[in-house]
Design an enzyme around this catalytic site. Structure first.
Site, PDB file in Angstrom:
ATOM      1  N   ASP A 106     -11.325  -8.238   4.967  1.00 33.48           N
ATOM      2  CA  ASP A 106     -10.383  -8.894   4.064  1.00 33.48           C
ATOM      3  C   ASP A 106     -10.700 -10.386   4.169  1.00 33.48           C
ATOM      4  O   ASP A 106     -10.730 -10.936   5.273  1.00 33.48           O
ATOM      5  CB  ASP A 106      -8.948  -8.603   4.514  1.00 33.48           C
ATOM      6  CG  ASP A 106      -7.911  -9.062   3.505  1.00 33.48           C
ATOM      7  OD1 ASP A 106      -8.059 -10.182   2.964  1.00 33.48           O
ATOM      8  OD2 ASP A 106      -6.940  -8.327   3.277  1.00 33.48           O
ATOM      9  N   GLU A 162      -1.573  -5.173  -4.800  1.00 33.65           N
ATOM     10  CA  GLU A 162      -2.320  -6.326  -5.289  1.00 33.65           C
ATOM     11  C   GLU A 162      -3.602  -5.945  -6.026  1.00 33.65           C
ATOM     12  O   GLU A 162      -4.010  -6.634  -6.941  1.00 33.65           O
ATOM     13  CB  GLU A 162      -2.635  -7.279  -4.143  1.00 33.65           C
ATOM     14  CG  GLU A 162      -1.381  -7.951  -3.593  1.00 33.65           C
ATOM     15  CD  GLU A 162      -1.678  -8.933  -2.477  1.00 33.65           C
ATOM     16  OE1 GLU A 162      -2.807  -8.932  -1.954  1.00 33.65           O
ATOM     17  OE2 GLU A 162      -0.767  -9.686  -2.117  1.00 33.65           O
ATOM     18  N   HIS A 192      -6.813   1.534  -1.142  1.00 37.87           N
ATOM     19  CA  HIS A 192      -7.392   0.909   0.034  1.00 37.87           C
ATOM     20  C   HIS A 192      -6.455   1.013   1.233  1.00 37.87           C
ATOM     21  O   HIS A 192      -5.243   1.073   1.087  1.00 37.87           O
ATOM     22  CB  HIS A 192      -7.792  -0.544  -0.217  1.00 37.87           C
ATOM     23  CG  HIS A 192      -6.697  -1.445  -0.692  1.00 37.87           C
ATOM     24  ND1 HIS A 192      -6.174  -1.382  -1.966  1.00 37.87           N
ATOM     25  CD2 HIS A 192      -6.037  -2.449  -0.070  1.00 37.87           C
ATOM     26  CE1 HIS A 192      -5.243  -2.316  -2.110  1.00 37.87           C
ATOM     27  NE2 HIS A 192      -5.136  -2.962  -0.962  1.00 37.87           N
ATOM     28  N   HIS A 205      -5.625  -0.820   4.900  1.00 36.00           N
ATOM     29  CA  HIS A 205      -5.790  -2.001   5.748  1.00 36.00           C
ATOM     30  C   HIS A 205      -5.888  -1.531   7.197  1.00 36.00           C
ATOM     31  O   HIS A 205      -5.037  -0.750   7.653  1.00 36.00           O
ATOM     32  CB  HIS A 205      -4.563  -2.927   5.647  1.00 36.00           C
ATOM     33  CG  HIS A 205      -4.383  -3.566   4.321  1.00 36.00           C
ATOM     34  ND1 HIS A 205      -4.839  -4.840   4.038  1.00 36.00           N
ATOM     35  CD2 HIS A 205      -3.774  -3.129   3.200  1.00 36.00           C
ATOM     36  CE1 HIS A 205      -4.508  -5.149   2.793  1.00 36.00           C
ATOM     37  NE2 HIS A 205      -3.872  -4.122   2.257  1.00 36.00           N
TER      38      HIS A 205
END
Length: 139
Positions: free
Chosen positions: A29, A88, A93, A95
């Protein structure tokens, strides 16, 4: 619709990749909550994690587990936290964030601003650790 993650998969956008298979990709990220904050995605673009096929869903979690083991080798922490938010970027996805306390996963707090050199070094370190993890698992 093509998201930034799909552009990373196709090579149209750069990323600090830490692991890749035929179906999944893991990369740093660029606005992380902690050093070693990695995103794991399926290469096939699907907005919502519960809309992906079961085999792809399970494969992504196995891939994320391997990446998480690599992160933990590089960034000693109590655990590698897992979050699926997906608001977002409209591309599924996960994290993976090194955690020492619950607040380490507070997405409302300020993000780190790391240099290209820092991100490159972190990505290389995690790639090497993942290689060690997968090599020892196959031995």
């Amino acid at each position: 619709m093509s998201t930034i993650f799909s552009k990373i998969v196709s090579g149209e956008a750069p990323a600090y990749k830490v692991a890749e298979s035929n179906d999944y990709l893991a990369f740093l990220d660029v606005r992380p909550l902690a050093h070693g904050h990695v995103l794991v995605i399926p290469k096939k673009e699907t907005d919502y994690i519960f809309d992906i096929h079961d085999d792809e869903y399970m494969g992504m979690w196995v891939f994320a587990k391997i990446v998480g083991q690599g992160i933990k080798k590089v960034f000693p922490c109590r655990k590698v936290g897992i979050a699926v938010v997906g608001l977002e970027v409209a591309h599924t996805h996960i994290h993976l964030i090194p955690l020492n306390n619950v607040d380490d996963m507070n997405f409302g707090r300020p993000k780190l601003e790391l240099t290209d050199d820092e991100l490159t070094t972190i990505a290389e370190s995690i790639r090497e650790a993942i290689s060690e993890v997968t090599h020892s698992a196959n031995s």
